[in-house]
Motif scaffolding. Structure first.
Motif, short mmCIF file in Angstrom:
data_model
loop_
_atom_site.label_atom_id
_atom_site.label_comp_id
_atom_site.label_asym_id
_atom_site.label_seq_id
_atom_site.Cartn_x
_atom_site.Cartn_y
_atom_site.Cartn_z
N ASP A 157 0.83 -1.22 0.00
CA ASP A 157 0.00 0.00 0.00
C ASP A 157 0.87 1.26 0.00
OD1 ASP A 157 -2.45 1.31 -0.11
OD2 ASP A 157 -2.57 1.50 2.07
N LYS A 159 2.31 4.83 -1.00
CA LYS A 159 1.73 6.08 -1.48
C LYS A 159 2.90 6.99 -1.87
CE LYS A 159 -2.39 4.81 0.05
NZ LYS A 159 -3.49 4.40 -0.86
N MET A 160 2.94 7.41 -3.14
CA MET A 160 4.01 8.30 -3.58
C MET A 160 3.63 8.98 -4.89
SD MET A 160 8.06 7.55 -4.40
CE MET A 160 7.75 7.06 -6.11
N ASN A 162 2.34 10.38 -8.26
CA ASN A 162 1.49 9.76 -9.28
C ASN A 162 1.52 8.24 -9.22
OD1 ASN A 162 0.48 12.11 -10.85
ND2 ASN A 162 2.65 12.46 -11.21
N THR A 164 0.90 6.51 -6.75
CA THR A 164 -0.24 6.08 -5.94
C THR A 164 -1.41 5.64 -6.81
OG1 THR A 164 0.42 7.64 -4.21
CG2 THR A 164 -1.83 6.79 -4.11
N THR A 165 -1.72 6.44 -7.82
CA THR A 165 -2.84 6.12 -8.72
C THR A 165 -2.55 4.86 -9.53
OG1 THR A 165 -3.40 8.47 -8.90
CG2 THR A 165 -4.29 6.99 -10.59
N GLU A 168 -3.00 1.66 -7.52
CA GLU A 168 -4.40 1.33 -7.26
C GLU A 168 -4.93 0.30 -8.26
OE1 GLU A 168 -6.58 2.11 -4.88
OE2 GLU A 168 -5.00 3.14 -3.76
N LYS A 171 -4.70 -3.25 -6.92
CA LYS A 171 -5.36 -3.60 -5.68
C LYS A 171 -6.38 -4.74 -5.84
CE LYS A 171 -3.10 -0.92 -2.95
NZ LYS A 171 -3.72 0.20 -2.21
#
Length: 239
Positions: A157, A159-160, A162, A164-165, A168, A171
């Motif tokens: 998981d 988060k960093m 772009n 991050t998107t 996803e 997932k």
């Protein structure tokens, strides 16, 4: 759909050698010769199953450390005004898993679209549609690989920016994995399961989100398959 048709028409009438100068007329199929530069006639004689066989043979050469001795500069000149690739590969940006290398292919043999985690979006789907519908590619391969940083990031998981998107998109594969033990990148079996699930999900996503490619597969004109490159031994497994 209308937009895609307009783009195809514009490309076909622009005079640009974007995917071959002559895609309009019929071609009399000619036999494929390993290592030879592809022509429209040779491409026409390659079935989807034959395309897989060619890639399998190329990977076998790569694993055996016996690549073909091609005259790549000569292929540059031969394909300068047109190209007739027989397959399209959606691969990861990983430096160890370049499709042209692991499949031992030459100039003009395959289309490649690469993004971390070997996933697809509208741009890549449009590119695959062009490759198959206009340029004559017979096969779409979603090529995952072991020890994928993008998959590990999704498992953790991360988060960093772009990224991050992008993560996803993986997932659903993370959620679908039922591997025993902790569900993070420290569990190698879990990462392997997520990697394979992601490949299978991307294959299905291509069918679900591209009516053009789905129809071509249903008609037997192309195949859409998944494969996994092992970064430890160089071998590609298919499913």
């Amino acid at each position: 759909m209308k937009l895609i048709a307009i783009v195809f028409a514009a490309l076909g009438s622009s005079g640009l050698a974007l995917a071959g100068d002559d895609h309009g007329g019929p071609a009399i199929p000619r036999p494929y010769t390993t290592g030879a530069t592809l022509t429209k006639a040779v491409q026409a004689g390659i079935s989807p199953d034959k395309a897989i066989d060619i890639l399998k043979a190329g990977n076998a050469r790569f694993v055996a450390d016996k690549p073909l001795k091609r005259k790549l500069k000569a292929q540059v000149h031969t394909t300068a005004l047109g190209q007739f690739p027989y397959a399209s590969v959606v691969g990861c940006i990983d430096s160890r898993a370049a499709p042209e290398v692991v499949f031992d292919q030459g100039v003009g043999d395959i289309f490649t679209a690469r993004v971390a985690g070997n996933t697809v979006n509208e741009d890549i789907l449009g590119s695959l549609e062009y490759a198959a519908k206009v340029a004559g590619s017979r096969l779409v391969v979603v090529l995952g690989h072991t020890s994928c940083g993008a998959i590990k990031g999704a498992c953790d998981d991360v988060k960093m920016g772009n990224l991050t998107t992008l993560l996803e998109k993986f997932k659903p594969a993370v959620a679908a994995a039922s591997t025993p033990g902790e569900h993070n990148s420290h569990n190698h079996a879990f990462v392997d399961d997520v990697t394979e699930l992601n490949v299978r999900q991307v294959v299905q996503k291509i069918r679900d989100q591209s009516p053009i490619l789905k129809a071509m597969e249903d008609e037997g004109k192309i195949r859409i398959v998944g494969a996994l490159y092992n970064t430890s031994n160089g071998k590609v497994n298919w499913y």
